[in-house]
Design a protein around this motif. Structure first.
Motif, PDB file in Angstrom:
ATOM      1  N   VAL A  77       0.904  -1.010  -0.023  1.00  0.00           N
ATOM      2  CA  VAL A  77      -0.090  -0.120   0.082  1.00  0.00           C
ATOM      3  C   VAL A  77       0.945   1.283  -0.049  1.00  0.00           C
ATOM      4  O   VAL A  77       1.745   1.636   0.907  1.00  0.00           O
ATOM      5  N   VAL A  78       1.086   1.835  -1.044  1.00  0.00           N
ATOM      6  CA  VAL A  78       1.877   2.902  -1.210  1.00  0.00           C
ATOM      7  C   VAL A  78       1.163   4.321  -1.196  1.00  0.00           C
ATOM      8  O   VAL A  78       1.743   5.342  -1.008  1.00  0.00           O
ATOM      9  N   GLY A  79      -0.162   4.345  -0.908  1.00  0.00           N
ATOM     10  CA  GLY A  79      -0.864   5.603  -0.497  1.00  0.00           C
ATOM     11  C   GLY A  79      -2.298   5.068  -0.093  1.00  0.00           C
ATOM     12  O   GLY A  79      -2.848   4.026  -0.274  1.00  0.00           O
ATOM     13  N   ALA A  80      -2.836   5.968   0.892  1.00  0.00           N
ATOM     14  CA  ALA A  80      -4.180   5.659   1.444  1.00  0.00           C
ATOM     15  C   ALA A  80      -4.861   7.200   1.557  1.00  0.00           C
ATOM     16  O   ALA A  80      -4.299   8.423   1.828  1.00  0.00           O
ATOM     17  N   ALA A  81      -6.229   7.154   1.478  1.00  0.00           N
ATOM     18  CA  ALA A  81      -7.090   8.300   1.172  1.00  0.00           C
ATOM     19  C   ALA A  81      -8.382   8.051   2.015  1.00  0.00           C
ATOM     20  O   ALA A  81      -8.878   6.770   2.117  1.00  0.00           O
ATOM     21  N   VAL A  82      -8.879   8.973   2.511  1.00  0.00           N
ATOM     22  CA  VAL A  82     -10.079   8.982   3.324  1.00  0.00           C
ATOM     23  C   VAL A  82     -11.017   9.599   2.157  1.00  0.00           C
ATOM     24  O   VAL A  82     -10.901  10.759   1.566  1.00  0.00           O
ATOM     25  N   ILE A 105      -2.270   0.658  -4.781  1.00  0.00           N
ATOM     26  CA  ILE A 105      -1.398  -0.751  -4.625  1.00  0.00           C
ATOM     27  C   ILE A 105      -0.474  -0.725  -5.500  1.00  0.00           C
ATOM     28  O   ILE A 105      -0.713  -0.558  -6.749  1.00  0.00           O
ATOM     29  N   GLU A 106       0.912  -1.237  -4.814  1.00  0.00           N
ATOM     30  CA  GLU A 106       2.002  -1.548  -5.924  1.00  0.00           C
ATOM     31  C   GLU A 106       2.102  -2.889  -6.175  1.00  0.00           C
ATOM     32  O   GLU A 106       2.113  -3.635  -5.244  1.00  0.00           O
ATOM     33  N   GLY A 107       1.781  -3.327  -7.296  1.00  0.00           N
ATOM     34  CA  GLY A 107       1.633  -4.842  -7.663  1.00  0.00           C
ATOM     35  C   GLY A 107       0.247  -5.192  -7.853  1.00  0.00           C
ATOM     36  O   GLY A 107      -0.516  -4.344  -8.114  1.00  0.00           O
ATOM     37  N   PRO A 117      -5.343  -8.145  -7.574  1.00  0.00           N
ATOM     38  CA  PRO A 117      -5.919  -9.241  -6.860  1.00  0.00           C
ATOM     39  C   PRO A 117      -5.547  -9.967  -5.597  1.00  0.00           C
ATOM     40  O   PRO A 117      -5.967 -10.362  -4.587  1.00  0.00           O
ATOM     41  N   PHE A 118      -4.042  -9.848  -5.604  1.00  0.00           N
ATOM     42  CA  PHE A 118      -3.075 -10.326  -4.384  1.00  0.00           C
ATOM     43  C   PHE A 118      -3.563  -9.820  -3.222  1.00  0.00           C
ATOM     44  O   PHE A 118      -3.776 -10.053  -2.146  1.00  0.00           O
ATOM     45  N   ALA A 119      -3.280  -8.398  -3.436  1.00  0.00           N
ATOM     46  CA  ALA A 119      -3.520  -7.563  -2.215  1.00  0.00           C
ATOM     47  C   ALA A 119      -4.927  -7.478  -1.745  1.00  0.00           C
ATOM     48  O   ALA A 119      -5.297  -7.250  -0.620  1.00  0.00           O
ATOM     49  N   MET A 120      -6.101  -7.643  -2.678  1.00  0.00           N
ATOM     50  CA  MET A 120      -7.485  -7.687  -2.271  1.00  0.00           C
ATOM     51  C   MET A 120      -7.701  -8.847  -1.534  1.00  0.00           C
ATOM     52  O   MET A 120      -8.529  -8.789  -0.524  1.00  0.00           O
ATOM     53  N   ALA A 161      -1.103   1.962  -8.254  1.00  0.00           N
ATOM     54  CA  ALA A 161      -0.387   2.866  -7.704  1.00  0.00           C
ATOM     55  C   ALA A 161      -0.547   4.071  -8.694  1.00  0.00           C
ATOM     56  O   ALA A 161      -0.682   5.406  -8.144  1.00  0.00           O
ATOM     57  N   ALA A 162      -0.181   3.992  -9.882  1.00  0.00           N
ATOM     58  CA  ALA A 162      -0.315   5.194 -10.898  1.00  0.00           C
ATOM     59  C   ALA A 162      -1.558   5.838 -10.850  1.00  0.00           C
ATOM     60  O   ALA A 162      -1.760   7.111 -11.203  1.00  0.00           O
ATOM     61  N   GLU A 163      -2.631   4.993 -10.482  1.00  0.00           N
ATOM     62  CA  GLU A 163      -3.894   5.644 -10.407  1.00  0.00           C
ATOM     63  C   GLU A 163      -4.584   6.022  -9.179  1.00  0.00           C
ATOM     64  O   GLU A 163      -5.680   6.511  -9.020  1.00  0.00           O
ATOM     65  N   PHE A 164      -3.840   6.169  -8.102  1.00  0.00           N
ATOM     66  CA  PHE A 164      -4.251   6.673  -6.787  1.00  0.00           C
ATOM     67  C   PHE A 164      -4.459   8.116  -6.854  1.00  0.00           C
ATOM     68  O   PHE A 164      -3.293   8.851  -6.919  1.00  0.00           O
ATOM     69  N   GLY A 165      -5.377   8.510  -6.897  1.00  0.00           N
ATOM     70  CA  GLY A 165      -5.777  10.116  -6.835  1.00  0.00           C
ATOM     71  C   GLY A 165      -7.301  10.386  -6.910  1.00  0.00           C
ATOM     72  O   GLY A 165      -8.080   9.323  -7.131  1.00  0.00           O
TER      73      GLY A 165
END
Length: 256
Positions: free
Chosen positions: A24-29, A50-52, A55-58, A102-106
């Motif tokens: 988890v490279v970023g988190a937001a409320v 998520i980096e990577g 499905p695995f992280a989920m 990760a690239a779409e975290f925003g």
């Protein structure tokens, strides 16, 4: 029912766990807590970058929610590259966690508060399209009428309720309010909402369903007339057949 203290404690525990997770490279409320702090009934809305592979992280986070938070059930709501996994916890607490590459975290709208990590530049949310809302309106009216002809009372009621939702969305859009899920319907003036009382189905029989459909069709045309008179006139001419059928069923003086 969960308490606000319990909810806030769980949200902070989830954010702490996210901070400890190397994937988890970023988190937001997100949601109401990112804007005005929510209220007594607000749920938990988070997004993780998520980096990577997602499905695995989920899978790992799903196991965690069941093991450590006693999740009762979950389901997925995909939205572009993001997958929102929606959990039900004991005491009726809903936890929505969006898993984004990760690239779409925003942010995709104003309801976003970054807790850690670097978020991508904001993206404009997809606004409600009036053409689609109108199309769904006449679609729902037509399908409600068809269900009545088939004596499928429950399905007809469902379509009438869905038609009412499109009318509310069109009114919200016209008056400058977000239109999804009737979240801002309480902001609509009484002259808009009062006529919709007649669209509520009070009994599952042919006469009542056709009466409610007639009222809903009239309300759709009336709302359209405030934004596009020409379109309202065209649809009124076509949808008038549905209202005529309703009047023939409801009025016992007319020989069918």
């Amino acid at each position: 029912m969960f308490s606000t203290g319990e909810r806030d404690s769980i949200r902070e525990r989830l954010l702490d766990l996210a901070d400890e997770d190397p994937a988890v490279v970023g988190a937001a409320v997100t949601g109401s807590h990112a804007l005005d702090g929510g209220d007594r009934w607000s749920d938990i809305d988070l997004v993780f970058g998520i980096e990577g592979p997602l499905p695995f992280a989920m899978r790992r986070w799903t196991d965690l929610l069941y093991r450590d938070f006693a999740a009762v059930h979950h389901w997925d709501l995909p939205s572009g590259s993001v997958v929102y996994r929606v959990f039900l916890l004991p005491d009726l607490l809903e936890v929505d966690i969006g898993f984004a590459p990760a690239a779409e975290f925003g942010p995709h709208g104003p309801a976003w508060r970054t807790v850690f990590g670097h978020s991508a530049p904001p993206k404009d949310g997809q606004p409600s399209c009036p053409r689609n809302l109108v199309g769904l309106g006449w679609h729902h009216a037509l399908h409600a009428w068809t269900c009545i002809q088939r004596h499928r009372w429950w399905q007809a009621e469902q379509w009438i309720a869905a038609l009412r939702g499109q009318i509310l969305a069109l009114a919200c859009l016209r008056l400058g309010h977000p239109a999804s899920h009737a979240k801002n319907a309480h902001l609509l003036p009484p002259e808009v909402t009062a006529p919709l009382n007649a669209t509520l189905v009070r009994a599952l029989d042919e006469a009542e369903l056709t009466r409610a459909l007639s009222a809903a069709t009239a309300a759709l045309v009336a709302e359209l007339a405030l934004a596009d008179g020409a379109l309202a006139a065209r649809l009124a001419a076509t949808l008038g057949d549905l209202r005529d059928d309703a009047n023939r069923v409801v009025d016992p003086q007319i020989d069918c």
